[in-house]
Design an enzyme around this catalytic site. Sequence first.
Site, PDB file in Angstrom:
ATOM      1  N   ASP A  30       0.857  -1.189   0.000  1.00  0.00           N
ATOM      2  CA  ASP A  30       0.000   0.000   0.000  1.00  0.00           C
ATOM      3  C   ASP A  30       0.895   1.240   0.000  1.00  0.00           C
ATOM      4  O   ASP A  30       1.898   1.300   0.718  1.00  0.00           O
ATOM      5  CB  ASP A  30      -0.915  -0.001   1.227  1.00  0.00           C
ATOM      6  CG  ASP A  30      -2.062   0.986   1.081  1.00  0.00           C
ATOM      7  OD1 ASP A  30      -3.224   0.540   1.003  1.00  0.00           O
ATOM      8  OD2 ASP A  30      -1.807   2.213   1.031  1.00  0.00           O
ATOM      9  N   ASN A  84     -12.763  -3.188   2.714  1.00  0.00           N
ATOM     10  CA  ASN A  84     -13.616  -2.003   2.814  1.00  0.00           C
ATOM     11  C   ASN A  84     -14.594  -2.026   1.639  1.00  0.00           C
ATOM     12  O   ASN A  84     -14.190  -2.275   0.498  1.00  0.00           O
ATOM     13  CB  ASN A  84     -12.766  -0.737   2.772  1.00  0.00           C
ATOM     14  CG  ASN A  84     -11.878  -0.598   3.992  1.00  0.00           C
ATOM     15  OD1 ASN A  84     -12.261  -1.030   5.089  1.00  0.00           O
ATOM     16  ND2 ASN A  84     -10.711  -0.020   3.829  1.00  0.00           N
ATOM     17  N   GLY A  90     -15.792   2.828   3.751  1.00  0.00           N
ATOM     18  CA  GLY A  90     -14.561   3.574   3.508  1.00  0.00           C
ATOM     19  C   GLY A  90     -13.790   3.118   2.289  1.00  0.00           C
ATOM     20  O   GLY A  90     -12.573   3.323   2.202  1.00  0.00           O
ATOM     21  N   GLN A  91     -14.481   2.517   1.316  1.00  0.00           N
ATOM     22  CA  GLN A  91     -13.795   2.062   0.096  1.00  0.00           C
ATOM     23  C   GLN A  91     -13.490   3.268  -0.781  1.00  0.00           C
ATOM     24  O   GLN A  91     -14.395   3.974  -1.213  1.00  0.00           O
ATOM     25  CB  GLN A  91     -14.679   1.057  -0.661  1.00  0.00           C
ATOM     26  CG  GLN A  91     -13.998   0.499  -1.909  1.00  0.00           C
ATOM     27  CD  GLN A  91     -14.857  -0.553  -2.621  1.00  0.00           C
ATOM     28  OE1 GLN A  91     -16.015  -0.769  -2.276  1.00  0.00           O
ATOM     29  NE2 GLN A  91     -14.279  -1.196  -3.622  1.00  0.00           N
ATOM     30  N   SER A  92     -12.205   3.498  -1.038  1.00  0.00           N
ATOM     31  CA  SER A  92     -11.833   4.658  -1.857  1.00  0.00           C
ATOM     32  C   SER A  92     -11.479   4.276  -3.294  1.00  0.00           C
ATOM     33  O   SER A  92     -11.476   5.136  -4.168  1.00  0.00           O
ATOM     34  CB  SER A  92     -10.663   5.414  -1.213  1.00  0.00           C
ATOM     35  OG  SER A  92      -9.519   4.581  -1.123  1.00  0.00           O
ATOM     36  N   HIS A  97     -10.422  -5.170  -3.457  1.00  0.00           N
ATOM     37  CA  HIS A  97      -9.083  -5.431  -2.935  1.00  0.00           C
ATOM     38  C   HIS A  97      -9.179  -5.810  -1.475  1.00  0.00           C
ATOM     39  O   HIS A  97     -10.137  -5.464  -0.789  1.00  0.00           O
ATOM     40  CB  HIS A  97      -8.175  -4.210  -3.121  1.00  0.00           C
ATOM     41  CG  HIS A  97      -8.748  -2.950  -2.548  1.00  0.00           C
ATOM     42  ND1 HIS A  97      -9.726  -2.218  -3.196  1.00  0.00           N
ATOM     43  CD2 HIS A  97      -8.503  -2.300  -1.386  1.00  0.00           C
ATOM     44  CE1 HIS A  97     -10.050  -1.161  -2.463  1.00  0.00           C
ATOM     45  NE2 HIS A  97      -9.325  -1.199  -1.356  1.00  0.00           N
ATOM     46  N   HIS A  99      -7.052  -5.716   2.067  1.00  0.00           N
ATOM     47  CA  HIS A  99      -5.905  -5.215   2.821  1.00  0.00           C
ATOM     48  C   HIS A  99      -5.406  -6.348   3.720  1.00  0.00           C
ATOM     49  O   HIS A  99      -6.214  -6.995   4.407  1.00  0.00           O
ATOM     50  CB  HIS A  99      -6.316  -4.054   3.734  1.00  0.00           C
ATOM     51  CG  HIS A  99      -6.824  -2.841   3.021  1.00  0.00           C
ATOM     52  ND1 HIS A  99      -6.071  -1.704   2.850  1.00  0.00           N
ATOM     53  CD2 HIS A  99      -8.034  -2.576   2.455  1.00  0.00           C
ATOM     54  CE1 HIS A  99      -6.778  -0.789   2.211  1.00  0.00           C
ATOM     55  NE2 HIS A  99      -7.981  -1.295   1.955  1.00  0.00           N
TER      56      HIS A  99
HETATM   57  P1  AMP Z   1      -9.705   1.448   0.279  1.00  0.00           P
HETATM   58  O1  AMP Z   1      -9.777   2.743   1.021  1.00  0.00           O
HETATM   59  O2  AMP Z   1     -10.114   0.249   1.079  1.00  0.00           O
HETATM   60  O3  AMP Z   1     -10.419   1.537  -1.043  1.00  0.00           O
HETATM   61  O4  AMP Z   1      -8.171   1.201  -0.019  1.00  0.00           O
HETATM   62  C1  AMP Z   1      -7.506   1.739  -1.095  1.00  0.00           C
HETATM   63  C2  AMP Z   1      -6.052   1.688  -0.734  1.00  0.00           C
HETATM   64  O5  AMP Z   1      -5.291   1.861  -1.918  1.00  0.00           O
HETATM   65  C3  AMP Z   1      -5.603   2.776   0.252  1.00  0.00           C
HETATM   66  O6  AMP Z   1      -5.062   2.168   1.422  1.00  0.00           O
HETATM   67  C4  AMP Z   1      -4.544   3.546  -0.529  1.00  0.00           C
HETATM   68  O7  AMP Z   1      -3.470   3.961   0.274  1.00  0.00           O
HETATM   69  C5  AMP Z   1      -4.121   2.537  -1.564  1.00  0.00           C
HETATM   70  N1  AMP Z   1      -3.591   3.080  -2.792  1.00  0.00           N
HETATM   71  C6  AMP Z   1      -4.102   4.079  -3.558  1.00  0.00           C
HETATM   72  N2  AMP Z   1      -3.339   4.305  -4.627  1.00  0.00           N
HETATM   73  C7  AMP Z   1      -2.320   3.412  -4.563  1.00  0.00           C
HETATM   74  C8  AMP Z   1      -1.189   3.131  -5.383  1.00  0.00           C
HETATM   75  N3  AMP Z   1      -0.944   3.817  -6.516  1.00  0.00           N
HETATM   76  N4  AMP Z   1      -0.340   2.149  -4.995  1.00  0.00           N
HETATM   77  C9  AMP Z   1      -0.566   1.446  -3.865  1.00  0.00           C
HETATM   78  N5  AMP Z   1      -1.622   1.655  -3.049  1.00  0.00           N
HETATM   79  C10 AMP Z   1      -2.479   2.635  -3.389  1.00  0.00           C
END
Ligand code: AMP
Length: 111
Positions: A30, A84, A90-92, A97, A99
Amino acid sequence: MDDCIFCKIIKGEIPSKKVYEDEEMIVIHDVAPGAPCHVLLLPKKHMQNIVTADMEIVKHVMSKVGEIAKIMGVDESGFRVVINTGVDGGQSVEHLHFHLLGGKMLGWPPC
Ligand code: AMP
Protein backbone atom coordinates in the site's frame (compact mmCIF):
# COMPACT_ATOMS: atom_id res chain seq x y z
CA MET A 1 -11.48 -0.45 -16.76
CA ASP A 2 -9.67 2.50 -18.37
CA ASP A 3 -9.93 4.88 -15.42
CA CYS A 4 -9.27 2.38 -12.61
CA ILE A 5 -5.99 2.96 -10.76
CA PHE A 6 -5.67 -0.70 -9.72
CA CYS A 7 -6.27 -1.90 -13.30
CA LYS A 8 -3.45 0.45 -14.36
CA ILE A 9 -1.17 -1.00 -11.67
CA ILE A 10 -2.05 -4.55 -12.77
CA LYS A 11 -1.24 -3.63 -16.39
CA GLY A 12 2.07 -2.09 -15.29
CA GLU A 13 1.05 1.41 -16.39
CA ILE A 14 1.51 2.72 -12.83
CA PRO A 15 4.51 1.52 -10.80
CA SER A 16 4.02 -0.53 -7.65
CA LYS A 17 6.06 -2.57 -5.18
CA LYS A 18 4.92 -6.08 -6.04
CA VAL A 19 5.40 -8.92 -3.55
CA TYR A 20 3.46 -11.70 -5.30
CA GLU A 21 1.76 -12.45 -8.62
CA ASP A 22 -0.10 -15.36 -10.16
CA GLU A 23 -2.66 -15.79 -12.93
CA GLU A 24 -5.55 -14.34 -10.89
CA MET A 25 -4.03 -11.70 -8.61
CA ILE A 26 -1.15 -9.47 -7.64
CA VAL A 27 -0.06 -8.29 -4.19
CA ILE A 28 1.49 -4.85 -3.77
CA HIS A 29 2.58 -2.64 -0.89
CA ASP A 30 0.00 0.00 0.00
CA VAL A 31 1.32 3.43 -0.94
CA ALA A 32 0.16 4.84 2.42
CA PRO A 33 0.75 2.01 4.89
CA GLY A 34 -1.34 1.98 8.05
CA ALA A 35 0.86 -0.65 9.72
CA PRO A 36 4.43 -1.99 9.33
CA CYS A 37 2.95 -4.66 7.05
CA HIS A 38 0.25 -3.30 4.76
CA VAL A 39 -0.21 -4.96 1.40
CA LEU A 40 -3.13 -5.06 -1.01
CA LEU A 41 -4.33 -8.27 -2.63
CA LEU A 42 -5.72 -7.25 -6.03
CA PRO A 43 -7.70 -9.62 -8.25
CA LYS A 44 -6.63 -8.98 -11.85
CA LYS A 45 -10.25 -9.02 -12.99
CA HIS A 46 -11.98 -5.69 -12.41
CA MET A 47 -14.81 -6.17 -9.92
CA GLN A 48 -16.31 -3.25 -8.06
CA ASN A 49 -16.64 -4.82 -4.64
CA ILE A 50 -17.22 -8.01 -2.65
CA VAL A 51 -21.00 -7.80 -3.20
CA THR A 52 -20.74 -8.23 -6.96
CA ALA A 53 -17.52 -10.27 -7.06
CA ASP A 54 -16.84 -13.56 -8.80
CA MET A 55 -16.64 -15.90 -5.80
CA GLU A 56 -14.28 -18.31 -7.53
CA ILE A 57 -11.73 -15.51 -7.72
CA VAL A 58 -12.43 -14.47 -4.12
CA LYS A 59 -11.88 -18.10 -3.10
CA HIS A 60 -8.54 -18.13 -4.90
CA VAL A 61 -7.41 -14.88 -3.25
CA MET A 62 -8.44 -16.18 0.18
CA SER A 63 -6.57 -19.41 -0.43
CA LYS A 64 -3.37 -17.35 -0.84
CA VAL A 65 -3.71 -15.29 2.34
CA GLY A 66 -1.57 -17.61 4.47
CA GLU A 67 1.16 -17.72 1.84
CA ILE A 68 1.20 -13.93 1.53
CA ALA A 69 1.30 -13.59 5.33
CA LYS A 70 4.36 -15.88 5.32
CA ILE A 71 6.05 -13.84 2.59
CA MET A 72 5.43 -10.72 4.70
CA GLY A 73 6.65 -12.43 7.88
CA VAL A 74 3.42 -11.98 9.85
CA ASP A 75 2.01 -15.52 9.68
CA GLU A 76 3.05 -16.30 13.26
CA SER A 77 2.66 -12.88 14.90
CA GLY A 78 -0.81 -12.39 13.42
CA PHE A 79 -2.49 -10.11 10.95
CA ARG A 80 -5.85 -8.85 9.73
CA VAL A 81 -7.56 -9.02 6.33
CA VAL A 82 -9.97 -6.17 5.59
CA ILE A 83 -12.38 -5.59 2.72
CA ASN A 84 -13.62 -2.00 2.81
CA THR A 85 -16.89 -1.86 0.90
CA GLY A 86 -18.86 1.14 -0.32
CA VAL A 87 -19.20 4.58 1.22
CA ASP A 88 -19.81 3.59 4.84
CA GLY A 89 -17.09 0.95 4.58
CA GLY A 90 -14.56 3.57 3.51
CA GLN A 91 -13.79 2.06 0.10
CA SER A 92 -11.83 4.66 -1.86
CA VAL A 93 -10.87 2.55 -4.89
CA GLU A 94 -13.72 0.77 -6.64
CA HIS A 95 -11.72 -2.29 -7.65
CA LEU A 96 -12.16 -5.12 -5.14
CA HIS A 97 -9.08 -5.43 -2.93
CA PHE A 98 -8.11 -7.04 0.33
CA HIS A 99 -5.90 -5.22 2.82
CA LEU A 100 -3.52 -7.48 4.74
CA LEU A 101 -2.26 -5.62 7.79
CA GLY A 102 0.11 -6.66 10.55
CA GLY A 103 3.51 -6.15 12.10
CA LYS A 104 2.07 -4.48 15.21
CA MET A 105 -0.82 -4.94 17.63
CA LEU A 106 -3.81 -3.68 15.65
CA GLY A 107 -6.60 -1.76 17.39
CA TRP A 108 -10.20 -2.93 17.46
CA PRO A 109 -12.86 -1.89 16.64
CA PRO A 110 -11.63 0.28 13.74
CA CYS A 111 -14.26 3.01 14.20
P1 AMP B 1 -9.71 1.45 0.28
O1 AMP B 1 -9.78 2.74 1.02
O2 AMP B 1 -10.11 0.25 1.08
O3 AMP B 1 -10.42 1.54 -1.04
O4 AMP B 1 -8.17 1.20 -0.02
C1 AMP B 1 -7.51 1.74 -1.09
C2 AMP B 1 -6.05 1.69 -0.73
O5 AMP B 1 -5.29 1.86 -1.92
C3 AMP B 1 -5.60 2.78 0.25
O6 AMP B 1 -5.06 2.17 1.42
C4 AMP B 1 -4.54 3.55 -0.53
O7 AMP B 1 -3.47 3.96 0.27
C5 AMP B 1 -4.12 2.54 -1.56
N1 AMP B 1 -3.59 3.08 -2.79
C6 AMP B 1 -4.10 4.08 -3.56
N2 AMP B 1 -3.34 4.31 -4.63
C7 AMP B 1 -2.32 3.41 -4.56
C8 AMP B 1 -1.19 3.13 -5.38
N3 AMP B 1 -0.94 3.82 -6.52
N4 AMP B 1 -0.34 2.15 -5.00
C9 AMP B 1 -0.57 1.45 -3.87
N5 AMP B 1 -1.62 1.65 -3.05
C10 AMP B 1 -2.48 2.63 -3.39
